[in-house]
Motif scaffolding. Structure first.
Motif, PDB file in Angstrom:
ATOM      1  N   MET A 278       0.835  -1.205   0.000  1.00 11.73           N
ATOM      2  CA  MET A 278       0.000   0.000   0.000  1.00 11.73           C
ATOM      3  C   MET A 278       0.870   1.255   0.000  1.00 11.73           C
ATOM      4  SD  MET A 278      -2.863  -1.093   2.840  1.00 11.73           S
ATOM      5  CE  MET A 278      -3.686  -2.693   2.752  1.00 11.73           C
ATOM      6  N   ILE A 279       1.946   1.228   0.737  1.00 12.10           N
ATOM      7  CA  ILE A 279       2.839   2.381   0.823  1.00 12.10           C
ATOM      8  C   ILE A 279       3.490   2.644  -0.532  1.00 12.10           C
ATOM      9  CG2 ILE A 279       4.981   3.239   1.859  1.00 12.10           C
ATOM     10  CD1 ILE A 279       4.184   1.569   4.374  1.00 12.10           C
ATOM     11  N   THR A 280       3.829   1.577  -1.228  1.00 10.52           N
ATOM     12  CA  THR A 280       4.524   1.692  -2.504  1.00 10.52           C
ATOM     13  C   THR A 280       3.528   1.483  -3.653  1.00 10.52           C
ATOM     14  OG1 THR A 280       5.200  -0.644  -2.332  1.00 10.52           O
ATOM     15  CG2 THR A 280       6.731   1.040  -1.526  1.00 10.52           C
ATOM     16  N   GLY A 281       3.596   0.332  -4.310  1.00 15.23           N
ATOM     17  CA  GLY A 281       2.722   0.040  -5.440  1.00 15.23           C
ATOM     18  C   GLY A 281       3.484  -0.170  -6.718  1.00 15.23           C
ATOM     19  N   GLN A 282       4.723   0.348  -6.751  1.00 14.70           N
ATOM     20  CA  GLN A 282       5.517   0.274  -7.970  1.00 14.70           C
ATOM     21  C   GLN A 282       6.433  -0.948  -8.014  1.00 14.70           C
ATOM     22  OE1 GLN A 282       5.750   2.378  -5.417  1.00 14.70           O
ATOM     23  NE2 GLN A 282       7.595   3.661  -5.447  1.00 14.70           N
ATOM     24  N   PHE A 283       6.306  -1.842  -7.016  1.00 18.33           N
ATOM     25  CA  PHE A 283       7.214  -2.990  -6.959  1.00 18.33           C
ATOM     26  C   PHE A 283       6.469  -4.321  -6.964  1.00 18.33           C
ATOM     27  CE2 PHE A 283       9.106   0.520  -4.427  1.00 18.33           C
ATOM     28  CZ  PHE A 283      10.110   0.873  -5.337  1.00 18.33           C
TER      29      PHE A 283
END
Length: 479
Positions: A278-283
């Motif tokens: 949730m914090i990221t999304g790009q990985f």
């Protein structure tokens, strides 16, 4: 610590093959008939620890060559009058294994792992009084809504020095604070001195399911929109509530995130993986954490199912719903000496990918995970022995991040130190709350170090969650 809904299916499929490694005794059906009724619980304890325990090769009595046959094992098991004594005897030194536990009633164990406990709603920390190595005082960190503490008006920041009129010490705090009903005797904070003030409150515990999403907000600070979340436990059954908060952050166009884990002692690794997603999304699909098991299980996974050992950034919750993602490249995480297990996993797992700014105190240092073992043919809950309710939660794995780092057993050190002031704790979620205010200023000043008031320091001892050992577990759930 880590939960994987597919784990039990994999275990069921391969258990017969894995048990080949347990060469100490035969695991054929007729061998089970050689276990006397009075030793069957002990037999379950030994066989579960022999197969799964992370330090199995280092415990002489768990060695695969230790017993020649079942009869030899039975002879050993008769030395222990109850399963708890056997379990503790099979554990490695406490300085290495601080977290393995056994329960006589697995319904209690299951409740704790899902966030349901016998609780009066007063979450507290314990510190040593100044100059003492035995005398303690407590402070209320937060109060659960709809609890006895909440209904009676107990507030964050309240100090107490005694229970039922008996001053707290390292030898009596557990018995006093574990009671279903007790009276807290309050104190004032006077220039670093803990001074009794004559006030008190009586609290009674009841079964409470704690929603770990305790407080959230978005603060408009110039050109920044800074999201804030105090999150107090990694419970799978509250993932939807967690996801809703992130959806709100996304809708508010949050540019920064302060994740407050200072009182979060851990929980599900799967939920930790989803929070990181949730914090990221790009990985998505990339390695978040890798599990390391004992040598015989590690060898089996490597040869037959390498994917079993990894947790990857994901797009979905445990119920299949899509994850709301912020796609951040930096996160600010608030920590204390009570920040443990799955909380530490989030910090360590994110570090190879984004900038993690840790503000507060050093964390607990729990880099290992457990699973629940029941007395059944495959150690799952299905077909568990109906004659008792014993279950074990032994440490079975260690976690490392994508850079191969996992040696933080002494704690993760904060980038910027901040200790809470017992004379001015403030209101959680209010931008004037000292630790949150410090962090907001830190962000707005471009990461330049701010000034914290000089505080009288009290040595950390323990907290309310430590009274229930499983509340600091990081675990993998068998289904």
């Amino acid at each position: 610590m880590i939960k994987d809904p597919n784990f039990m299916k994999k275990i069921t499929q391969i258990l017969t093959l894995i048990l080949i490694f347990s060469v100490t005794i035969s695991c054929e059906k007729q061998d089970d008939l050689e276990v006397p009724e009075n030793l069957k619980i002990n037999d379950f304890v030994w066989k579960g620890m022999n197969l799964y325990y992370l330090w199995q090769p280092n415990v002489i009595n768990l060695n695969d060559e230790r017993f020649a046959n079942q009869e030899d094992l039975n002879s050993y098991l008769t030395n222990f009058s109850n399963p708890v004594d056997l379990f503790n005897n099979l554990r490695i030194d406490n300085s290495i294994d601080r977290f393995s536990v056994i329960y006589s009633d697995y319904s209690v164990l299951e409740g704790v792992l899902s966030g349901t406990t016998l609780n009066n709603g007063a979450d507290f920390g314990l510190r040593f009084k100044s100059g003492s190595t035995t005398d303690l005082f407590g402070w209320i960190r937060y109060v659960l809504p709809n609890s006895d503490a909440s209904n009676k008006g107990l507030m964050r920041g309240t100090l107490f020095y005694a229970v039922n009129g008996t001053p707290l010490t390292i030898s009596n705090y557990q018995s006093l604070l574990s009671a279903t009903t007790y009276t807290l005797n309050f104190a004032d904070y006077n220039n670093g001195n803990i001074t009794p003030n004559g006030n008190s409150i009586t609290l009674t515990k009841a079964a409470i399911s704690e929603n770990p999403v305790y407080k959230s907000a978005v603060f408009n600070q110039g050109t920044k929109k800074i999201a804030y979340l105090m999150y107090n436990g990694f419970y799978q059954n509250y993932e939807s509530e967690l996801n809703t908060v992130f959806a709100n952050f996304k809708n508010e166009n949050a540019t920064d995130l302060i994740l407050d884990l200072r009182y979060n002692s851990g929980g599900s690794i799967a939920t930790a993986t989803r929070l990181a997603s949730m914090i990221t999304g790009q990985f998505s699909g990339q390695l978040f954490a890798k599990q390391q098991w004992n040598p015989k299980l590690e060898a089996y996974w490597l040869e037959n199912d390498p994917s079993q050992n990894i947790n990857v950034f994901t797009n979905t919750l445990g119920n299949g719903a899509s994850i709301s993602k912020l796609n951040l490249s930096k996160v600010y995480i608030l920590t204390s000496r009570s920040t443990a297990s799955a909380s530490e996993l989030v910090i360590n797992g994110l570090k190879p990918y984004i900038e993690v700014v840790q503000i507060g105190d050093k964390t607990t240092g729990k880099n290992v995970g457990s699973i629940t073992l029941y007395d059944s043919p495959n150690f799952g809950k299905a077909n568990a022995n109906p004659k008792h309710k014993y279950a074990m939660q032994p440490i079975v794995l260690k976690t490392i991040n994508a850079d191969g780092f996992g040696d933080y057993q002494t704690g993760l050190i904060a980038n910027q130190s901040f200790l809470e002031d017992y004379g001015n704790l403030g209101e959680i979620g209010n931008p004037s709350e000292p630790m949150l205010s410090f962090t907001l200023n830190f962000i707005n000043n471009g990461g330049r170090i701010g000034n914290q008031n000089s505080l009288k320091k009290f040595t950390h001892f323990n907290d309310s969650k430590s009274l229930e050992p499983l509340r600091s577990e990081m675990y993998l759930e068998l289904k």
